[in-house]
Design a protein around this motif. Structure first.
Motif, PDB file in Angstrom:
ATOM      1  N   ILE A   1       0.859  -1.186   0.000  1.00 31.40           N
ATOM      2  CA  ILE A   1       0.000   0.000   0.000  1.00 31.40           C
ATOM      3  C   ILE A   1       0.893   1.234   0.000  1.00 31.40           C
ATOM      4  O   ILE A   1       1.814   1.342   0.813  1.00 31.40           O
ATOM      5  CB  ILE A   1      -0.933   0.013   1.220  1.00 31.40           C
TER       6      ILE A   1
ATOM      7  N   LYS B   1       1.892   3.038 -10.766  1.00 31.10           N
ATOM      8  CA  LYS B   1       1.307   1.698 -10.882  1.00 31.10           C
ATOM      9  C   LYS B   1       1.792   0.977 -12.150  1.00 31.10           C
ATOM     10  O   LYS B   1       1.952  -0.240 -12.144  1.00 31.10           O
ATOM     11  CB  LYS B   1      -0.213   1.785 -10.864  1.00 31.10           C
TER      12      LYS B   1
ATOM     13  N   THR C   1      -1.158  -0.805  -4.117  1.00 27.51           N
ATOM     14  CA  THR C   1      -2.510  -0.278  -3.920  1.00 27.51           C
ATOM     15  C   THR C   1      -2.343   1.175  -3.481  1.00 27.51           C
ATOM     16  O   THR C   1      -1.858   1.440  -2.379  1.00 27.51           O
ATOM     17  CB  THR C   1      -3.262  -1.072  -2.832  1.00 27.51           C
TER      18      THR C   1
END
Length: 119
Positions: free
Chosen positions: A2, A32, A39
């Protein structure tokens, strides 16, 4: 993994918030692409236009937003600080970075904003 993303914006200015969301999405997309297993999270994207944070139910101030940021930072493994215009004066961003450094000791990556003129 994360990853928490910070970007400066003015709480009382919806144009500033929308600009911040666009910049966040650009950075998150690029990040990403290179790290598909991340995430991405951000407090602004959690509270912007959220009925739970509407001015009729609750005053959406920096304390309410920072409470959301703290929860997200606690769950994060990394913090990306995007140095958009006014980042050095943004109280929420300073609090996010300070909290990350003091409590999380997560790596903080500094990025410059993505130039809107570059295609």
């Amino acid at each position: 993994m994360i990853v928490y993303f910070s970007y400066p914006y003015a709480i009382a200015d919806s144009l500033s918030q929308r600009h911040a969301i666009v910049q966040l999405q650009k950075h998150i997309g690029r990040f990403k692409r290179h790290n598909p297993n991340i995430t991405p999270v951000n407090a602004l994207m959690s509270v912007y236009d959220n009925k739970e944070f509407s001015r009729t139910k609750m005053v959406c101030d920096d304390r309410a937003i920072f409470a959301t940021a703290r929860l997200l930072l606690d769950a994060s493994n990394m913090h990306v600080m995007i140095k958009g215009k006014g980042w050095e004066y943004d109280d929420i961003m300073k609090n996010e970075c300070g909290y990350s450094l003091i409590h999380k000791k997560t790596p903080i990556i500094e990025e410059d904003p993505i130039d809107d003129t570059v295609q």
